[in-house]
Design a protein around this motif. Structure first.
Motif, PDB file in Angstrom:
ATOM      1  N   ARG A 293       0.847  -1.192   0.000  1.00 58.10           N
ATOM      2  CA  ARG A 293       0.000   0.000   0.000  1.00 58.10           C
ATOM      3  C   ARG A 293       0.881   1.240   0.000  1.00 58.10           C
ATOM      4  O   ARG A 293       1.940   1.261   0.619  1.00 58.10           O
ATOM      5  N   TRP A 294       0.426   2.259  -0.700  1.00 56.23           N
ATOM      6  CA  TRP A 294       1.166   3.524  -0.757  1.00 56.23           C
ATOM      7  C   TRP A 294       0.399   4.637  -0.053  1.00 56.23           C
ATOM      8  O   TRP A 294       0.894   5.746   0.082  1.00 56.23           O
ATOM      9  N   ARG A 295      -0.816   4.325   0.384  1.00 58.08           N
ATOM     10  CA  ARG A 295      -1.612   5.300   1.117  1.00 58.08           C
ATOM     11  C   ARG A 295      -2.389   4.602   2.210  1.00 58.08           C
ATOM     12  O   ARG A 295      -3.019   3.565   1.972  1.00 58.08           O
ATOM     13  N   THR A 349      -2.775   3.981  -7.161  1.00 56.91           N
ATOM     14  CA  THR A 349      -3.152   3.204  -8.348  1.00 56.91           C
ATOM     15  C   THR A 349      -2.215   3.477  -9.513  1.00 56.91           C
ATOM     16  O   THR A 349      -1.711   2.542 -10.152  1.00 56.91           O
ATOM     17  N   GLU A 350      -1.950   4.748  -9.790  1.00 60.60           N
ATOM     18  CA  GLU A 350      -1.123   5.098 -10.944  1.00 60.60           C
ATOM     19  C   GLU A 350       0.337   4.739 -10.724  1.00 60.60           C
ATOM     20  O   GLU A 350       0.968   4.084 -11.556  1.00 60.60           O
ATOM     21  N   ALA A 356       5.375  -1.266 -10.747  1.00 52.85           N
ATOM     22  CA  ALA A 356       5.228  -2.723 -10.832  1.00 52.85           C
ATOM     23  C   ALA A 356       5.523  -3.222 -12.237  1.00 52.85           C
ATOM     24  O   ALA A 356       6.135  -4.291 -12.419  1.00 52.85           O
ATOM     25  N   ALA A 357       5.127  -2.468 -13.254  1.00 56.90           N
ATOM     26  CA  ALA A 357       5.391  -2.870 -14.641  1.00 56.90           C
ATOM     27  C   ALA A 357       6.893  -2.897 -14.910  1.00 56.90           C
ATOM     28  O   ALA A 357       7.397  -3.809 -15.588  1.00 56.90           O
ATOM     29  N   PRO A 410      -7.710   5.618 -12.944  1.00 60.74           N
ATOM     30  CA  PRO A 410      -9.104   5.943 -12.594  1.00 60.74           C
ATOM     31  C   PRO A 410      -9.465   7.390 -12.897  1.00 60.74           C
ATOM     32  O   PRO A 410     -10.640   7.748 -12.883  1.00 60.74           O
ATOM     33  N   LEU A 411      -8.452   8.229 -13.186  1.00 59.33           N
ATOM     34  CA  LEU A 411      -8.700   9.623 -13.534  1.00 59.33           C
ATOM     35  C   LEU A 411      -8.899   9.822 -15.035  1.00 59.33           C
ATOM     36  O   LEU A 411      -9.166  10.942 -15.470  1.00 59.33           O
TER      37      LEU A 411
END
Length: 577
Positions: A293-295, A349-350, A356-357, A410-411
């Motif tokens: 998690r980052w947040r 998410t971004e 990760a990619a 998501p944006l």
């Protein structure tokens, strides 16, 4: 006391005082975040565990790509090109054969910037010293984080140990992040993916200013070696040399490293070791890890606290700086107007998807390039093709090195009726074209980034040869200007004569971090508004009068708890507001 009055971005009217953003860690990522927030009128407190200065380590360097070098130059105002070295070229060699040679010039591929990390950090510290919205507190080690709906409370120990109050907290405190551990965030991955023996030395090599990747050099190397050495130039005739070590824990002694230096320099210069001055040495171990998690509420992690990568020529600082660029413009409206959960959630998410990619690509290619014969079928091609993959990591190309795209963000706006394709896919960084600003000056598009505003770029051939006053009120400009004014977030209107793949009258919407939102066929106010609204996370803003009342109640409750911890008198003297 450290107090700041929040101002409405559109009216400039003062609002109630709010707490600064707490940044834990004063490395390049933490200092860059502080500057990025200050450019958007957001105050911050940087908690520095150390004494506020870095010891010179010439062998500890960073390679910055075009986008991250531009970000640091824009924020710091420092002449980074004078503090580091822009490579004049790049060559890949196998034994005695040159497999690939790249020449960097103004008209072609942008040159990476190579700079010692302590030099970069000092430049950022100098910029922060003149920034009234940033307070750096040295000798302050974090040991407690508490958060409520309305803010974050942190405690530091040391000579300046005290309680700090913030609106948000960002952990930029490196691989052993205290913030990450206090939040109980898992950090899975692989340890010791690669190891390199490193030396910084002053000498003359046959290719001044060029970087070199030499695989399986034709001379014999003493001690443990995986047959790969990299040379990167630094200012004043200094070079950083890296020798890839085989897997394991073989000890690299100073004597062995000096022998390796002599053998390598002699091999490159025709058999005789040239004079050299050894400045610094070390062993660099590469790990691959990614935080789950980052947040967590009002607390974020960034940089090495969130991810570790660096095998195959990739460099972790680049991604840490991209974390900052992504997070700063999302924290700013939350600080000024109240949190918008969809916008803040999009940071994880971004950025996590993009990092990760890159980790996935490196982990897939690594066994092939390092001799994993059983997997060769998954990465077809000759050894020359494998060398090209490795060079991509060093040069910032392809899945190993190129900046991440946010195509599935998501944006991202959906179902825009008048969207058209251009050479920049949505979600990827825009091309740095020349534009005309609102004051009529000619500037580069990238220079307008990082101010918290959306950018709207009209592609209008021919405008560059006419005075702005002749076309600013003609044709479609008034209608576009009105549409930009009506957007739900501050935006700047720019005009460019050309943009790759864009026909005349194309309208580009660009995020504050330089990623393309959409390209529209002409002035389409409804589509432009919908795209801007999506970029801000949609309509579900949760800043309400009820939330304001909740903050007041929680402020009272927090004050009572703080007084119980340390006494009302001590608390009044140490809180930063």
């Amino acid at each position: 006391m450290f107090t700041h009055v929040r101002r409405d971005l559109r009216t400039g009217r003062g609002r109630r005082a709010v707490d600064p953003v707490i940044i834990v860690g004063a490395g390049p990522v933490g200092l860059t975040l502080a500057l990025a927030l200050a450019r958007q009128e957001v105050p911050s407190v940087v908690l520095d565990e150390g004494p506020g200065k870095d010891d010179p380590r010439p062998a500890r360097t960073v390679v910055l790509r075009e986008d991250t070098a531009a970000l640091l130059t824009r924020l710091s105002g420092a002449p980074l090109d004078d503090l580091g070295v822009r490579w004049t070229g790049w060559r890949s060699m196998r034994r005695r054969q040159v497999l690939r040679e790249v020449v960097f010039d103004d008209a072609g591929e942008p040159a990476p910037l190579h700079i010692a990390q302590h030099v970069l950090t000092n430049a950022l510290r100098t910029a922060i010293a003149d920034e009234p919205l940033v307070k750096v507190v040295t000798d302050s080690r974090l040991d407690t984080v508490e958060q409520e709906r309305s803010g974050v409370t942190a405690h530091t120990r040391g000579p300046r140990g005290t309680w700090w109050r913030g609106s948000y907290l960002v952990g930029c405190d490196g691989p052993r992040s205290t913030v990450r551990k206090l939040l109980d965030i898992r950090f899975p991955g692989r340890t010791a993916v690669e190891r390199h023996a490193v030396a910084a030395l002053r000498t003359e090599l046959p290719w001044p200013g060029q970087a070199l990747l030499h695989r399986t050099p034709p001379w014999r190397m003493s001690g443990p070696s995986a047959g790969e050495v990299t040379a990167r130039p630094l200012p004043d005739g200094v070079w950083r040399l890296d020798w890839l070590l085989p897997p394991g824990k073989d000890l690299v002694t100073p004597e062995l490293l000096v022998t390796r230096i002599r053998e390598t320099l002699a091999g490159w210069t025709g058999g005789t070791t040239p004079p050299y001055d050894l400045l610094d040495t070390g062993v660099h171990t590469v790990h691959h890890r990614l935080a789950r998690r980052w947040r967590v509420g009002r607390v974020f992690v960034a940089g090495d606290a969130a991810h570790l990568l660096g095998a195959l020529g990739t460099h972790g600082l680049d991604e840490g700086l991209r974390d900052v660029d992504n997070l700063a413009w999302k924290l700013a409206p939350a600080w000024h107007h109240g949190p918008h959960e969809a916008l803040l959630d999009s940071y994880q998410t971004e950025r996590r998807t993009a990092v990760a990619a890159r980790l996935r690509a490196a982990d897939q290619v690594l066994p092939v390039l390092r001799g994993g014969g059983a997997l060769r079928g998954f990465v077809p091609g000759t050894s020359r093709g494998h060398d090209a993959l490795l060079a991509d990591g060093h040069l910032g190309h392809g899945p190993l090195g190129a900046p991440g795209a946010y195509a599935d963000s998501p944006l991202a706006p959906r179902h825009l009726e008048h969207e058209i394709p251009v050479d920049t896919p949505p979600g990827t960084p825009v091309t740095d074209v020349r534009v005309t600003a609102e004051d009529g000056s000619f500037v580069q598009l990238r220079s307008r980034l990082g101010r918290g505003a959306l950018l709207v770029v009209l592609v209008a051939p021919g405008t560059g040869v006419w005075d702005r006053k002749h076309w600013v009120s003609a044709g479609i400009m008034p209608r576009l200007a009105a549409a930009v004014t009506a957007l739900p977030h501050p935006a700047e209107l720019l005009v460019s004569e050309t943009y790759p793949g864009a026909p005349a009258h194309t309208v580009l919407l660009v995020r504050p971090d330089g990623h393309l939102v959409t390209a529209l066929n002409g002035v389409r106010p409804a589509d432009l508004y919908a795209a801007a609204e999506a970029t801000l996370g949609g309509k579900d803003r949760d800043r309400t009068e009820q939330a304001e009342d909740t903050e007041v109640a929680e402020e009272t409750e927090r004050t009572e708890r703080a007084e119980q911890r340390s006494g009302a008198g001590a608390e009044a003297g140490s809180r930063t507001r």
